[in-house]
Design a protein around this motif. Structure first.
Motif, PDB file in Angstrom:
ATOM      1  N   HIS A 282       0.813  -1.221   0.000  1.00  0.00           N
ATOM      2  CA  HIS A 282       0.000   0.000   0.000  1.00  0.00           C
ATOM      3  C   HIS A 282       0.853   1.281   0.000  1.00  0.00           C
ATOM      4  O   HIS A 282       0.752   2.104   0.897  1.00  0.00           O
ATOM      5  N   TRP A 283       1.635   1.453  -1.035  1.00  0.00           N
ATOM      6  CA  TRP A 283       2.460   2.652  -1.171  1.00  0.00           C
ATOM      7  C   TRP A 283       1.601   3.913  -1.281  1.00  0.00           C
ATOM      8  O   TRP A 283       1.990   4.986  -0.823  1.00  0.00           O
ATOM      9  N   GLY A 284       0.436   3.783  -1.878  1.00  0.00           N
ATOM     10  CA  GLY A 284      -0.371   4.956  -2.186  1.00  0.00           C
ATOM     11  C   GLY A 284      -0.981   5.667  -0.996  1.00  0.00           C
ATOM     12  O   GLY A 284      -1.544   6.753  -1.162  1.00  0.00           O
ATOM     13  N   ILE A 285      -0.882   5.096   0.220  1.00  0.00           N
ATOM     14  CA  ILE A 285      -1.472   5.761   1.387  1.00  0.00           C
ATOM     15  C   ILE A 285      -0.620   6.927   1.871  1.00  0.00           C
ATOM     16  O   ILE A 285      -1.076   7.755   2.651  1.00  0.00           O
ATOM     17  N   TRP A 286       0.637   7.012   1.417  1.00  0.00           N
ATOM     18  CA  TRP A 286       1.539   8.052   1.912  1.00  0.00           C
ATOM     19  C   TRP A 286       1.363   9.335   1.108  1.00  0.00           C
ATOM     20  O   TRP A 286       0.966   9.311  -0.054  1.00  0.00           O
ATOM     21  N   GLU A 287       1.678  10.454   1.742  1.00  0.00           N
ATOM     22  CA  GLU A 287       1.434  11.761   1.121  1.00  0.00           C
ATOM     23  C   GLU A 287       2.677  12.387   0.509  1.00  0.00           C
ATOM     24  O   GLU A 287       2.598  13.059  -0.511  1.00  0.00           O
ATOM     25  N   ARG A 288       3.827  12.194   1.135  1.00  0.00           N
ATOM     26  CA  ARG A 288       5.050  12.783   0.605  1.00  0.00           C
ATOM     27  C   ARG A 288       6.239  11.969   1.094  1.00  0.00           C
ATOM     28  O   ARG A 288       6.128  11.156   2.007  1.00  0.00           O
ATOM     29  N   GLY A 289       7.400  12.208   0.481  1.00  0.00           N
ATOM     30  CA  GLY A 289       8.552  11.440   0.921  1.00  0.00           C
ATOM     31  C   GLY A 289       9.758  11.611   0.025  1.00  0.00           C
ATOM     32  O   GLY A 289       9.810  12.466  -0.866  1.00  0.00           O
ATOM     33  N   LEU A 290      10.710  10.754   0.298  1.00  0.00           N
ATOM     34  CA  LEU A 290      11.996  10.748  -0.400  1.00  0.00           C
ATOM     35  C   LEU A 290      12.288   9.315  -0.819  1.00  0.00           C
ATOM     36  O   LEU A 290      12.236   8.403   0.010  1.00  0.00           O
ATOM     37  N   ILE A 291      12.558   9.115  -2.088  1.00  0.00           N
ATOM     38  CA  ILE A 291      12.954   7.799  -2.570  1.00  0.00           C
ATOM     39  C   ILE A 291      14.278   7.948  -3.309  1.00  0.00           C
ATOM     40  O   ILE A 291      14.381   8.707  -4.272  1.00  0.00           O
ATOM     41  N   THR A 292      15.281   7.249  -2.805  1.00  0.00           N
ATOM     42  CA  THR A 292      16.610   7.302  -3.421  1.00  0.00           C
ATOM     43  C   THR A 292      16.960   5.929  -3.970  1.00  0.00           C
ATOM     44  O   THR A 292      16.665   4.905  -3.356  1.00  0.00           O
ATOM     45  N   ILE A 293      17.579   5.915  -5.123  1.00  0.00           N
ATOM     46  CA  ILE A 293      17.984   4.675  -5.785  1.00  0.00           C
ATOM     47  C   ILE A 293      19.501   4.671  -5.892  1.00  0.00           C
ATOM     48  O   ILE A 293      20.096   5.599  -6.446  1.00  0.00           O
ATOM     49  N   LEU A 294      20.112   3.630  -5.344  1.00  0.00           N
ATOM     50  CA  LEU A 294      21.566   3.452  -5.417  1.00  0.00           C
ATOM     51  C   LEU A 294      21.851   2.306  -6.376  1.00  0.00           C
ATOM     52  O   LEU A 294      21.300   1.214  -6.238  1.00  0.00           O
ATOM     53  N   ALA A 295      22.715   2.547  -7.343  1.00  0.00           N
ATOM     54  CA  ALA A 295      23.037   1.524  -8.334  1.00  0.00           C
ATOM     55  C   ALA A 295      24.534   1.496  -8.591  1.00  0.00           C
ATOM     56  O   ALA A 295      25.210   2.530  -8.517  1.00  0.00           O
ATOM     57  N   GLY A 296      25.056   0.317  -8.871  1.00  0.00           N
ATOM     58  CA  GLY A 296      26.465   0.185  -9.222  1.00  0.00           C
ATOM     59  C   GLY A 296      26.757   0.828 -10.571  1.00  0.00           C
ATOM     60  O   GLY A 296      25.860   0.992 -11.408  1.00  0.00           O
ATOM     61  N   ASN A 297      28.022   1.163 -10.787  1.00  0.00           N
ATOM     62  CA  ASN A 297      28.393   1.834 -12.034  1.00  0.00           C
ATOM     63  C   ASN A 297      28.145   0.964 -13.262  1.00  0.00           C
ATOM     64  O   ASN A 297      27.941   1.473 -14.368  1.00  0.00           O
ATOM     65  N   ASP A 298      28.159  -0.362 -13.060  1.00  0.00           N
ATOM     66  CA  ASP A 298      27.943  -1.263 -14.193  1.00  0.00           C
ATOM     67  C   ASP A 298      26.481  -1.678 -14.347  1.00  0.00           C
ATOM     68  O   ASP A 298      26.138  -2.505 -15.183  1.00  0.00           O
ATOM     69  N   MET A 299      25.609  -1.100 -13.541  1.00  0.00           N
ATOM     70  CA  MET A 299      24.193  -1.429 -13.608  1.00  0.00           C
ATOM     71  C   MET A 299      23.569  -0.727 -14.813  1.00  0.00           C
ATOM     72  O   MET A 299      23.751   0.479 -14.984  1.00  0.00           O
ATOM     73  N   PRO A 300      22.848  -1.460 -15.673  1.00  0.00           N
ATOM     74  CA  PRO A 300      22.231  -0.831 -16.852  1.00  0.00           C
ATOM     75  C   PRO A 300      21.279   0.295 -16.449  1.00  0.00           C
ATOM     76  O   PRO A 300      20.467   0.136 -15.545  1.00  0.00           O
ATOM     77  N   LEU A 301      21.388   1.417 -17.113  1.00  0.00           N
ATOM     78  CA  LEU A 301      20.567   2.578 -16.796  1.00  0.00           C
ATOM     79  C   LEU A 301      19.082   2.269 -16.965  1.00  0.00           C
ATOM     80  O   LEU A 301      18.259   2.759 -16.189  1.00  0.00           O
ATOM     81  N   GLU A 302      18.750   1.411 -17.941  1.00  0.00           N
ATOM     82  CA  GLU A 302      17.337   1.105 -18.169  1.00  0.00           C
ATOM     83  C   GLU A 302      16.713   0.377 -16.970  1.00  0.00           C
ATOM     84  O   GLU A 302      15.509   0.514 -16.700  1.00  0.00           O
ATOM     85  N   ASP A 303      17.528  -0.396 -16.208  1.00  0.00           N
ATOM     86  CA  ASP A 303      17.007  -1.066 -15.013  1.00  0.00           C
ATOM     87  C   ASP A 303      16.634  -0.044 -13.943  1.00  0.00           C
ATOM     88  O   ASP A 303      15.612  -0.177 -13.261  1.00  0.00           O
ATOM     89  N   VAL A 304      17.497   0.962 -13.774  1.00  0.00           N
ATOM     90  CA  VAL A 304      17.229   2.018 -12.802  1.00  0.00           C
ATOM     91  C   VAL A 304      15.995   2.804 -13.211  1.00  0.00           C
ATOM     92  O   VAL A 304      15.110   3.083 -12.384  1.00  0.00           O
ATOM     93  N   ILE A 305      15.906   3.158 -14.484  1.00  0.00           N
ATOM     94  CA  ILE A 305      14.769   3.930 -14.989  1.00  0.00           C
ATOM     95  C   ILE A 305      13.479   3.132 -14.840  1.00  0.00           C
ATOM     96  O   ILE A 305      12.416   3.684 -14.522  1.00  0.00           O
ATOM     97  N   SER A 306      13.543   1.813 -15.034  1.00  0.00           N
ATOM     98  CA  SER A 306      12.363   0.967 -14.919  1.00  0.00           C
ATOM     99  C   SER A 306      11.790   0.999 -13.502  1.00  0.00           C
ATOM    100  O   SER A 306      10.567   1.138 -13.311  1.00  0.00           O
ATOM    101  N   ILE A 307      12.668   0.895 -12.492  1.00  0.00           N
ATOM    102  CA  ILE A 307      12.224   0.964 -11.099  1.00  0.00           C
ATOM    103  C   ILE A 307      11.661   2.342 -10.787  1.00  0.00           C
ATOM    104  O   ILE A 307      10.619   2.478 -10.135  1.00  0.00           O
ATOM    105  N   LEU A 308      12.346   3.367 -11.258  1.00  0.00           N
ATOM    106  CA  LEU A 308      11.889   4.741 -11.023  1.00  0.00           C
ATOM    107  C   LEU A 308      10.487   4.956 -11.604  1.00  0.00           C
ATOM    108  O   LEU A 308       9.610   5.532 -10.946  1.00  0.00           O
ATOM    109  N   LYS A 309      10.253   4.453 -12.808  1.00  0.00           N
ATOM    110  CA  LYS A 309       8.948   4.636 -13.459  1.00  0.00           C
ATOM    111  C   LYS A 309       7.847   3.908 -12.701  1.00  0.00           C
ATOM    112  O   LYS A 309       6.717   4.414 -12.572  1.00  0.00           O
ATOM    113  N   LYS A 310       8.156   2.703 -12.168  1.00  0.00           N
ATOM    114  CA  LYS A 310       7.145   1.948 -11.424  1.00  0.00           C
ATOM    115  C   LYS A 310       6.772   2.673 -10.135  1.00  0.00           C
ATOM    116  O   LYS A 310       5.591   2.745  -9.766  1.00  0.00           O
ATOM    117  N   PHE A 311       7.771   3.214  -9.454  1.00  0.00           N
ATOM    118  CA  PHE A 311       7.484   3.981  -8.244  1.00  0.00           C
ATOM    119  C   PHE A 311       6.676   5.233  -8.571  1.00  0.00           C
ATOM    120  O   PHE A 311       5.753   5.609  -7.843  1.00  0.00           O
TER     121      PHE A 311
END
Length: 229
Positions: free
Chosen positions: A168-197
């Motif tokens: 139930h993520w949608g019950i919250w009103e505001r916040g901070l979400i940070t994504i940490l990824a390794g330098n060799d992590m494909p950018l599209e994987d990071v973007i995919s998680i960001l878009k879902k959130f």
């Protein structure tokens, strides 16, 4: 508790000492916290027990009145976001909580769940300040953090390597979400998680942070989310 912020101090308060020798306990408590600066960030991590709340009341009389006070409550089997706001919480900007659902195992004693939760919470707090102290690809600073937590909220702080987007993520009103990824992590994987959130938290006041770290082997998400109690 494994809080690794080099600028911070960690104090362990034993409730047994309070029960056995209350006057001496209060004196030691005053000695422990007498040197704190008025602009300190004070995280008070406690269990939802009568003795802990009694000690908390004493502690609040000792702490600097202008210090930023944040509570983290361990409360097995309860989702505080659905509970009425307790009177003691008025002294804190935000009360974060863990219901212990992620740590409970019917084959293991409850104290193991508490210990595991305490270790995890310490790691999350350390990681949060690490993010705030270091430059991000999308930058988040202390002003953002303070704007999020101020105002008498209930909240969660979660470190996630795997993410259940049906929660139930949608019950919250505001916040901070940070994504940490390794330098060799494909950018599209990071973007995919960001878009879902961004989809499950659409129309919410969320600040997004992205950090690249060559020590990271996988993608890690730190979610700090609050709402008015």
């Amino acid at each position: 508790m494994s809080i690794g912020d080099e600028q911070g101090k960690r104090f362990y308060i034993n409730p047994t000492s309070y029960v056995v020798a209350r006057s001496l306990f209060i004196k030691k408590l005053k000695d422990m916290f007498s040197t704190l600066d008025s602009d300190s960030h004070i995280w008070t991590i406690l269990e939802n027990r009568k003795v802990d709340l009694e000690i908390l009341e004493i502690l609040l009389d000792i702490l600097p009145s202008k210090a930023l006070k944040i509570a983290y409550l361990l409360t097995p089997g309860k989702e505080l976001v659905f509970e009425e706001k307790p009177e003691w919480s008025n002294e804190f900007e935000t009360v974060f909580y863990d219901s212990l659902w992620d740590f409970l195992d019917e084959k293991k004693p409850l104290w193991e769940a508490y210990n595991k939760a305490a270790s995890t919470i310490g790691g999350m707090i350390s990681r949060l300040y690490y993010y705030l102290d270091n430059q991000m690809l999308v930058n988040v600073d202390y002003a953002d953090f303070l704007n999020i937590i101020r105002g008498g909220n209930v909240g969660i702080l979660r470190s996630l390597n795997s993410i259940n987007f049906d929660w139930h993520w949608g019950i919250w009103e505001r916040g901070l979400i940070t994504i940490l990824a390794g330098n060799d992590m494909p950018l599209e994987d990071v973007i995919s998680i960001l878009k879902k959130f961004q989809e499950v938290l659409k129309e919410k006041d969320i600040i997004w942070g992205i950090m690249s770290d060559n020590r990271a082997k996988n993608i890690e998400v730190l979610a700090l989310l609050v709402r008015k109690w």
